[in-house]
Design a protein around this motif. Structure first.
Motif, PDB file in Angstrom:
ATOM      1  N   MET A   1       0.848  -1.204   0.000  1.00  0.00           N
ATOM      2  CA  MET A   1       0.000   0.000   0.000  1.00  0.00           C
ATOM      3  C   MET A   1       0.872   1.238   0.000  1.00  0.00           C
ATOM      4  O   MET A   1       1.787   1.343   0.797  1.00  0.00           O
ATOM      5  CB  MET A   1      -0.895  -0.011   1.235  1.00  0.00           C
ATOM      6  CG  MET A   1      -2.345  -0.205   0.869  1.00  0.00           C
ATOM      7  SD  MET A   1      -3.391  -0.286   2.316  1.00  0.00           S
ATOM      8  CE  MET A   1      -3.218   1.385   2.933  1.00  0.00           C
ATOM      9  N   SER A   2       0.566   2.202  -0.863  1.00  0.00           N
ATOM     10  CA  SER A   2       1.487   3.313  -1.104  1.00  0.00           C
ATOM     11  C   SER A   2       1.643   4.261   0.086  1.00  0.00           C
ATOM     12  O   SER A   2       2.695   4.860   0.260  1.00  0.00           O
ATOM     13  CB  SER A   2       1.039   4.082  -2.339  1.00  0.00           C
ATOM     14  OG  SER A   2      -0.278   4.533  -2.141  1.00  0.00           O
ATOM     15  N   ASP A   3       0.606   4.416   0.909  1.00  0.00           N
ATOM     16  CA  ASP A   3       0.725   5.379   2.018  1.00  0.00           C
ATOM     17  C   ASP A   3       0.946   4.692   3.368  1.00  0.00           C
ATOM     18  O   ASP A   3       0.676   5.286   4.411  1.00  0.00           O
ATOM     19  CB  ASP A   3      -0.502   6.297   2.066  1.00  0.00           C
ATOM     20  CG  ASP A   3      -1.782   5.504   2.311  1.00  0.00           C
ATOM     21  OD1 ASP A   3      -1.737   4.255   2.165  1.00  0.00           O
ATOM     22  OD2 ASP A   3      -2.798   6.109   2.652  1.00  0.00           O
ATOM     23  N   CYS A   4       1.437   3.482   3.344  1.00  0.00           N
ATOM     24  CA  CYS A   4       1.633   2.720   4.579  1.00  0.00           C
ATOM     25  C   CYS A   4       3.107   2.790   4.993  1.00  0.00           C
ATOM     26  O   CYS A   4       3.991   2.388   4.228  1.00  0.00           O
ATOM     27  CB  CYS A   4       1.192   1.271   4.351  1.00  0.00           C
ATOM     28  SG  CYS A   4       1.684   0.155   5.684  1.00  0.00           S
TER      29      CYS A   4
ATOM     30  N   HIS B   1      -0.688  -1.960   9.460  1.00  0.00           N
ATOM     31  CA  HIS B   1       0.026  -3.006   8.715  1.00  0.00           C
ATOM     32  C   HIS B   1       0.426  -4.000   9.809  1.00  0.00           C
ATOM     33  O   HIS B   1       1.103  -3.607  10.771  1.00  0.00           O
ATOM     34  CB  HIS B   1       1.245  -2.400   8.007  1.00  0.00           C
ATOM     35  CG  HIS B   1       2.089  -3.386   7.243  1.00  0.00           C
ATOM     36  ND1 HIS B   1       2.469  -3.174   5.920  1.00  0.00           N
ATOM     37  CD2 HIS B   1       2.671  -4.549   7.619  1.00  0.00           C
ATOM     38  CE1 HIS B   1       3.233  -4.189   5.522  1.00  0.00           C
ATOM     39  NE2 HIS B   1       3.374  -5.034   6.547  1.00  0.00           N
ATOM     40  N   LEU B   2      -0.014  -5.221   9.672  1.00  0.00           N
ATOM     41  CA  LEU B   2       0.207  -6.224  10.718  1.00  0.00           C
ATOM     42  C   LEU B   2       1.637  -6.180  11.244  1.00  0.00           C
ATOM     43  O   LEU B   2       2.596  -6.152  10.476  1.00  0.00           O
ATOM     44  CB  LEU B   2      -0.089  -7.625  10.148  1.00  0.00           C
ATOM     45  CG  LEU B   2       0.162  -8.810  11.093  1.00  0.00           C
ATOM     46  CD1 LEU B   2      -0.739  -8.743  12.315  1.00  0.00           C
ATOM     47  CD2 LEU B   2      -0.033 -10.122  10.349  1.00  0.00           C
ATOM     48  N   HIS B   3       1.761  -6.140  12.556  1.00  0.00           N
ATOM     49  CA  HIS B   3       3.090  -6.182  13.170  1.00  0.00           C
ATOM     50  C   HIS B   3       2.987  -6.822  14.539  1.00  0.00           C
ATOM     51  O   HIS B   3       1.986  -6.694  15.237  1.00  0.00           O
ATOM     52  CB  HIS B   3       3.702  -4.773  13.290  1.00  0.00           C
ATOM     53  CG  HIS B   3       2.822  -3.777  13.964  1.00  0.00           C
ATOM     54  ND1 HIS B   3       1.775  -3.152  13.313  1.00  0.00           N
ATOM     55  CD2 HIS B   3       2.800  -3.299  15.234  1.00  0.00           C
ATOM     56  CE1 HIS B   3       1.167  -2.340  14.153  1.00  0.00           C
ATOM     57  NE2 HIS B   3       1.772  -2.407  15.332  1.00  0.00           N
ATOM     58  N   TYR B   4       4.061  -7.500  14.893  1.00  0.00           N
ATOM     59  CA  TYR B   4       4.175  -8.116  16.212  1.00  0.00           C
ATOM     60  C   TYR B   4       5.245  -7.364  16.975  1.00  0.00           C
ATOM     61  O   TYR B   4       6.332  -7.127  16.453  1.00  0.00           O
ATOM     62  CB  TYR B   4       4.570  -9.591  16.085  1.00  0.00           C
ATOM     63  CG  TYR B   4       3.469 -10.476  15.547  1.00  0.00           C
ATOM     64  CD1 TYR B   4       3.163 -10.466  14.186  1.00  0.00           C
ATOM     65  CD2 TYR B   4       2.747 -11.313  16.380  1.00  0.00           C
ATOM     66  CE1 TYR B   4       2.147 -11.273  13.687  1.00  0.00           C
ATOM     67  CE2 TYR B   4       1.736 -12.137  15.881  1.00  0.00           C
ATOM     68  CZ  TYR B   4       1.442 -12.100  14.541  1.00  0.00           C
ATOM     69  OH  TYR B   4       0.440 -12.894  14.046  1.00  0.00           O
ATOM     70  N   HIS B   5       4.923  -6.992  18.202  1.00  0.00           N
ATOM     71  CA  HIS B   5       5.910  -6.366  19.084  1.00  0.00           C
ATOM     72  C   HIS B   5       6.641  -7.488  19.817  1.00  0.00           C
ATOM     73  O   HIS B   5       6.014  -8.251  20.568  1.00  0.00           O
ATOM     74  CB  HIS B   5       5.224  -5.488  20.138  1.00  0.00           C
ATOM     75  CG  HIS B   5       4.449  -4.330  19.578  1.00  0.00           C
ATOM     76  ND1 HIS B   5       4.955  -3.047  19.529  1.00  0.00           N
ATOM     77  CD2 HIS B   5       3.199  -4.261  19.054  1.00  0.00           C
ATOM     78  CE1 HIS B   5       4.042  -2.233  19.014  1.00  0.00           C
ATOM     79  NE2 HIS B   5       2.969  -2.946  18.720  1.00  0.00           N
ATOM     80  N   LEU B   6       7.936  -7.564  19.624  1.00  0.00           N
ATOM     81  CA  LEU B   6       8.777  -8.499  20.389  1.00  0.00           C
ATOM     82  C   LEU B   6       9.504  -7.665  21.437  1.00  0.00           C
ATOM     83  O   LEU B   6      10.291  -6.774  21.086  1.00  0.00           O
ATOM     84  CB  LEU B   6       9.778  -9.189  19.458  1.00  0.00           C
ATOM     85  CG  LEU B   6      10.894  -9.998  20.139  1.00  0.00           C
ATOM     86  CD1 LEU B   6      10.333 -11.164  20.955  1.00  0.00           C
ATOM     87  CD2 LEU B   6      11.872 -10.531  19.088  1.00  0.00           C
ATOM     88  N   MET B   7       9.187  -7.916  22.697  1.00  0.00           N
ATOM     89  CA  MET B   7       9.753  -7.081  23.772  1.00  0.00           C
ATOM     90  C   MET B   7      10.416  -7.949  24.825  1.00  0.00           C
ATOM     91  O   MET B   7       9.908  -9.019  25.182  1.00  0.00           O
ATOM     92  CB  MET B   7       8.640  -6.254  24.422  1.00  0.00           C
ATOM     93  CG  MET B   7       8.068  -5.197  23.485  1.00  0.00           C
ATOM     94  SD  MET B   7       6.720  -4.278  24.256  1.00  0.00           S
ATOM     95  CE  MET B   7       5.458  -5.507  24.250  1.00  0.00           C
ATOM     96  N   GLY B   8      11.533  -7.452  25.316  1.00  0.00           N
ATOM     97  CA  GLY B   8      12.230  -8.176  26.367  1.00  0.00           C
ATOM     98  C   GLY B   8      13.211  -7.267  27.078  1.00  0.00           C
ATOM     99  O   GLY B   8      13.398  -6.101  26.714  1.00  0.00           O
TER     100      GLY B   8
END
Ligand code: 5GP
Ligand code: ZN
Length: 112
Positions: A1-4, A96-103
């Motif tokens: 997508m162009s504006d993502c 836009h699908l994203h997973y937060h990986l936190m540690g």
């Protein structure tokens, strides 16, 4: 997508501190980290969020989770949290699908 913005990070139009990339996914440091290690893992393919994923994305979603575990290991994180905010009410701000990986810190459960 162009504006993502995350599509732009995936195709190199916007810079990010990328720590892993392959043909299916990109992992990069969050601009506003909520933990000592805070990585975002996104599919290259534009999917709005988890609710927008389809049966044909099953392998891709699996790859993202396996990549998360691998990246956590490489970062020396024995304990980590993997979160996908789905929808505005759950705190999703980039669609836009994203997973937060936190540690790197203690996390409370239940979360606030
Ligand atoms: P959400 O609130 O949608 O679950 O998470 C979006 C995340 O993207 C936030 O943690 C925010 O800090 C991060 N973010 C937003 N814009 C950018 C950007 O341009 N670059 C990077 N590296 N992270 C971003
Ligand atoms: Zn996108």
């Amino acid at each position: 997508m162009s504006d993502c913005i995350f599509c732009k990070i995936a195709n190199g139009e916007i810079q990010a501190q990328i720590i892993y990339q392959d043909e299916d996914l990109v992992a990069f440091k969050d601009l506003n980290p909520q933990a000592p290690s805070h990585i975002l893992i996104i599919p290259v393919k534009h999917i709005e969020n988890l609710a927008g994923a389809q049966e044909q994305d099953a392998l891709l979603l699996g790859k993202i989770q396996l990549a998360a575990a691998k990246i956590a290991k490489e970062l020396g994180l024995k304990d980590f949290r993997l979160v996908a905010n789905n929808g505005k009410g759950a705190g999703q701000s980039v669609f836009h699908l994203h997973y937060h990986l936190m540690g790197g810190r203690r996390f409370l459960w239940p979360a606030g």
